[in-house]
Scaffold this motif. Structure first.
Motif, mmCIF file in Angstrom:
data_model
loop_
_atom_site.group_PDB
_atom_site.id
_atom_site.type_symbol
_atom_site.label_atom_id
_atom_site.label_comp_id
_atom_site.label_asym_id
_atom_site.label_seq_id
_atom_site.Cartn_x
_atom_site.Cartn_y
_atom_site.Cartn_z
ATOM 1 N N VAL A 236 -14.958 30.400 -18.643
ATOM 2 C CA VAL A 236 -14.108 29.540 -19.474
ATOM 3 C C VAL A 236 -12.632 29.773 -19.147
ATOM 4 O O VAL A 236 -11.851 28.821 -18.999
ATOM 5 N N SER A 237 -12.230 31.023 -19.010
ATOM 6 C CA SER A 237 -10.826 31.338 -18.730
ATOM 7 C C SER A 237 -10.385 30.786 -17.382
ATOM 8 O O SER A 237 -9.292 30.218 -17.258
ATOM 9 N N SER A 238 -11.219 30.941 -16.364
ATOM 10 C CA SER A 238 -10.836 30.475 -15.028
ATOM 11 C C SER A 238 -10.741 28.951 -14.973
ATOM 12 O O SER A 238 -9.827 28.403 -14.353
ATOM 13 N N ILE A 239 -11.660 28.256 -15.636
ATOM 14 C CA ILE A 239 -11.606 26.787 -15.653
ATOM 15 C C ILE A 239 -10.379 26.313 -16.418
ATOM 16 O O ILE A 239 -9.689 25.371 -15.999
ATOM 17 N N PHE A 240 -10.078 26.956 -17.533
ATOM 18 C CA PHE A 240 -8.875 26.618 -18.295
ATOM 19 C C PHE A 240 -7.635 26.756 -17.420
ATOM 20 O O PHE A 240 -6.728 25.927 -17.467
ATOM 21 N N SER A 241 -7.587 27.816 -16.621
ATOM 22 C CA SER A 241 -6.393 28.067 -15.806
ATOM 23 C C SER A 241 -6.178 26.974 -14.770
ATOM 24 O O SER A 241 -5.036 26.648 -14.439
ATOM 25 N N THR A 242 -7.263 26.385 -14.255
ATOM 26 C CA THR A 242 -7.095 25.298 -13.280
ATOM 27 C C THR A 242 -6.535 24.046 -13.955
ATOM 28 O O THR A 242 -5.661 23.372 -13.398
ATOM 29 N N TYR A 243 -7.024 23.736 -15.142
ATOM 30 C CA TYR A 243 -6.521 22.564 -15.860
ATOM 31 C C TYR A 243 -5.045 22.729 -16.231
ATOM 32 O O TYR A 243 -4.268 21.780 -16.154
ATOM 33 N N LEU A 244 -4.663 23.926 -16.629
ATOM 34 C CA LEU A 244 -3.273 24.163 -17.029
ATOM 35 C C LEU A 244 -2.337 24.281 -15.833
ATOM 36 O O LEU A 244 -1.132 24.066 -15.958
ATOM 37 N N SER A 245 -2.879 24.635 -14.664
ATOM 38 C CA SER A 245 -2.048 24.769 -13.466
ATOM 39 C C SER A 245 -1.728 23.428 -12.825
ATOM 40 O O SER A 245 -0.673 23.268 -12.210
ATOM 41 N N TRP A 246 -2.622 22.460 -12.940
ATOM 42 C CA TRP A 246 -2.461 21.170 -12.273
ATOM 43 C C TRP A 246 -1.086 20.528 -12.477
ATOM 44 O O TRP A 246 -0.445 20.119 -11.501
ATOM 45 N N PRO A 247 -0.592 20.394 -13.720
ATOM 46 C CA PRO A 247 0.701 19.717 -13.907
ATOM 47 C C PRO A 247 1.843 20.356 -13.128
ATOM 48 O O PRO A 247 2.800 19.667 -12.761
ATOM 49 N N SER A 248 1.751 21.654 -12.857
ATOM 50 C CA SER A 248 2.818 22.339 -12.137
ATOM 51 C C SER A 248 2.825 22.007 -10.649
ATOM 52 O O SER A 248 3.838 22.184 -9.975
ATOM 53 N N PHE A 249 1.696 21.531 -10.136
ATOM 54 C CA PHE A 249 1.579 21.256 -8.703
ATOM 55 C C PHE A 249 1.982 19.834 -8.328
ATOM 56 O O PHE A 249 2.114 19.523 -7.142
ATOM 57 N N PHE A 250 2.157 18.964 -9.331
ATOM 58 C CA PHE A 250 2.443 17.559 -9.049
ATOM 59 C C PHE A 250 3.632 17.061 -9.859
ATOM 60 O O PHE A 250 3.920 17.567 -10.953
ATOM 61 N N THR A 251 4.309 16.042 -9.316
ATOM 62 C CA THR A 251 5.399 15.391 -10.045
ATOM 63 C C THR A 251 4.806 14.340 -10.979
ATOM 64 O O THR A 251 3.597 14.061 -10.941
ATOM 65 N N LYS A 252 5.656 13.736 -11.780
ATOM 66 C CA LYS A 252 5.181 12.689 -12.687
ATOM 67 C C LYS A 252 4.723 11.458 -11.917
ATOM 68 O O LYS A 252 3.976 10.629 -12.451
ATOM 69 N N ALA A 253 5.183 11.338 -10.672
ATOM 70 C CA ALA A 253 4.784 10.203 -9.828
ATOM 71 C C ALA A 253 3.516 10.501 -9.033
ATOM 72 O O ALA A 253 3.187 9.780 -8.088
ATOM 73 N N TYR A 254 2.807 11.575 -9.408
ATOM 74 C CA TYR A 254 1.563 11.966 -8.731
ATOM 75 C C TYR A 254 1.808 12.325 -7.259
ATOM 76 O O TYR A 254 1.015 11.972 -6.386
ATOM 77 N N GLN A 255 2.885 13.041 -7.014
ATOM 78 C CA GLN A 255 3.171 13.555 -5.686
ATOM 79 C C GLN A 255 3.192 15.080 -5.772
ATOM 80 O O GLN A 255 3.475 15.654 -6.822
ATOM 81 N N LEU A 256 2.904 15.737 -4.633
ATOM 82 C CA LEU A 256 2.929 17.191 -4.637
ATOM 83 C C LEU A 256 4.333 17.704 -4.903
ATOM 84 O O LEU A 256 5.307 17.192 -4.339
ATOM 85 N N GLU A 257 4.428 18.708 -5.758
ATOM 86 C CA GLU A 257 5.714 19.340 -6.055
ATOM 87 C C GLU A 257 5.989 20.345 -4.938
ATOM 88 O O GLU A 257 5.574 21.499 -5.003
ATOM 89 N N THR A 258 6.693 19.896 -3.916
ATOM 90 C CA THR A 258 6.839 20.694 -2.696
ATOM 91 C C THR A 258 7.503 22.043 -2.931
ATOM 92 O O THR A 258 7.196 23.015 -2.233
ATOM 93 N N LYS A 259 8.397 22.136 -3.898
ATOM 94 C CA LYS A 259 9.087 23.419 -4.127
ATOM 95 C C LYS A 259 8.128 24.512 -4.597
ATOM 96 O O LYS A 259 8.404 25.687 -4.424
ATOM 97 N N VAL A 260 6.999 24.112 -5.183
ATOM 98 C CA VAL A 260 6.002 25.092 -5.611
ATOM 99 C C VAL A 260 5.321 25.731 -4.402
ATOM 100 O O VAL A 260 4.915 26.891 -4.451
ATOM 101 N N PHE A 261 5.233 24.984 -3.310
ATOM 102 C CA PHE A 261 4.508 25.452 -2.139
ATOM 103 C C PHE A 261 5.424 25.906 -1.003
ATOM 104 O O PHE A 261 4.960 26.252 0.077
ATOM 105 N N SER A 262 6.725 25.873 -1.245
ATOM 106 C CA SER A 262 7.679 26.238 -0.189
ATOM 107 C C SER A 262 7.822 27.743 -0.030
ATOM 108 O O SER A 262 8.126 28.239 1.050
ATOM 109 N N SER A 263 7.624 28.512 -1.114
ATOM 110 C CA SER A 263 7.775 29.961 -1.055
ATOM 111 C C SER A 263 6.492 30.602 -0.550
ATOM 112 O O SER A 263 5.402 30.077 -0.716
ATOM 113 N N GLU A 264 6.664 31.790 0.073
ATOM 114 C CA GLU A 264 5.509 32.508 0.601
ATOM 115 C C GLU A 264 4.869 33.368 -0.476
ATOM 116 O O GLU A 264 5.521 33.811 -1.381
#
Length: 264
Positions: A236-264
């Motif tokens: 339950v905890s791991s599935i919850f974490s995926t649902y809560l993480s999704w908004p951070s990975f995308f913009t409101k226009a449904y595009q990848l939030e590149t700054k999240v993936f730019s850091s190592e």
């Protein structure tokens, strides 16, 4: 009379102090092999001794209280520390500590509620706090791995995800395979442990009961409950974490939030 507890505590520490012999053996081997771990070993043992001693006195106090608030306070403290630790593992996930904390809280709270409702455990400090500690600890590990793996997989397969988004897929649809992979990897150790429990090693709860004088049959009954609750809370905890993480990975226009993936 009022200092009897301290005398009893010091008397009980004779065996733990005697067990330091094996630590000195490890330190000696580290020195001979030039591993440079001597200082870290000493620090780790000292810290474990200090933390366990403090928590022992705290639990001794809580177990004598009849106020439910102490159970909730201890539980929330464990969840807070676990959320911070899991968030540190997934440090590149925005609001990672908050997401981890909420996910761990949801998974363990739902599992604990079901166990209490079904009368598997009574709602008393002596049962709830140790049980909650086991669930929170496992949920912490699984949640941290899930969030980190999900972010890393999306970063590796950004082109594939962006193509799916361009073709009209929702963020959920575009990252479905990455989510499944992160969940499988995170939950595999918990499931593997359940498959081999009793065959390779005797788990802590079972060992503690047997050493405390309980029969092996009583010990396995509790261990089965523990394994079931760990699988439930971790999933339950791991599935919850995926649902809560999704908004951070995308913009409101449904595009990848590149700054999240730019850091190592």
């Amino acid at each position: 009379m009022e200092w009897d507890w301290l005398r009893d505590f010091l008397k009980g520490m004779i065996k733990p102090f005697a067990a330091l012999v094996v630590v000195f053996m490890a330190i000696g081997l580290s020195y001979v092999q030039k591993l440079g771990l001597e200082g870290e070993m000493i620090y780790s043992v000292f810290r474990a001794f200090l933390q366990l001693s403090i928590i022992g006195f705290v639990l001794q106090f809580i177990f004598t209280q009849k106020n439910v608030a102490w159970i909730i306070l201890a539980y929330l403290f464990m969840v807070t520390i676990a959320g911070y630790t899991a968030g540190q593992r997934a440090k590149h996930v925005p609001r990672g500590k908050y997401i981890a904390g909420v996910s761990i809280l949801a998974g363990t709270c739902i599992t604990m509620f079901l166990l209490v409702i079904l009368n598997v455990f009574p709602f008393t400090p002596r049962y709830i706090i140790p049980v909650a500690g086991m669930m929170v600890g496992n949920a912490m590990t699984v949640t941290g791995v899930t969030m980190k793996k999900l972010r890393d997989d999306i970063k590796i397969q950004m082109a594939l995800v962006e193509t799916a988004l361009a073709l009209g897929a929702t963020p959920r649809q575009a990252t479905l395979q990455q989510v499944k992979r992160s969940l499988v990897i995170a939950l595999s150790p918990v499931l593997d442990n359940a498959k081999t429990v009793g065959l390779i090693s005797l788990p802590g709860a079972m060992t503690g009961l047997i050493m405390g004088g309980a029969s092996p049959l009583e010990a396995i009954q509790l261990q089965i409950v523990v394994m079931n609750m760990l699988i439930g809370a971790s999933t339950v905890s791991s599935i919850f974490s995926t649902y809560l993480s999704w908004p951070s990975f995308f913009t409101k226009a449904y595009q990848l939030e590149t700054k999240v993936f730019s850091s190592e």
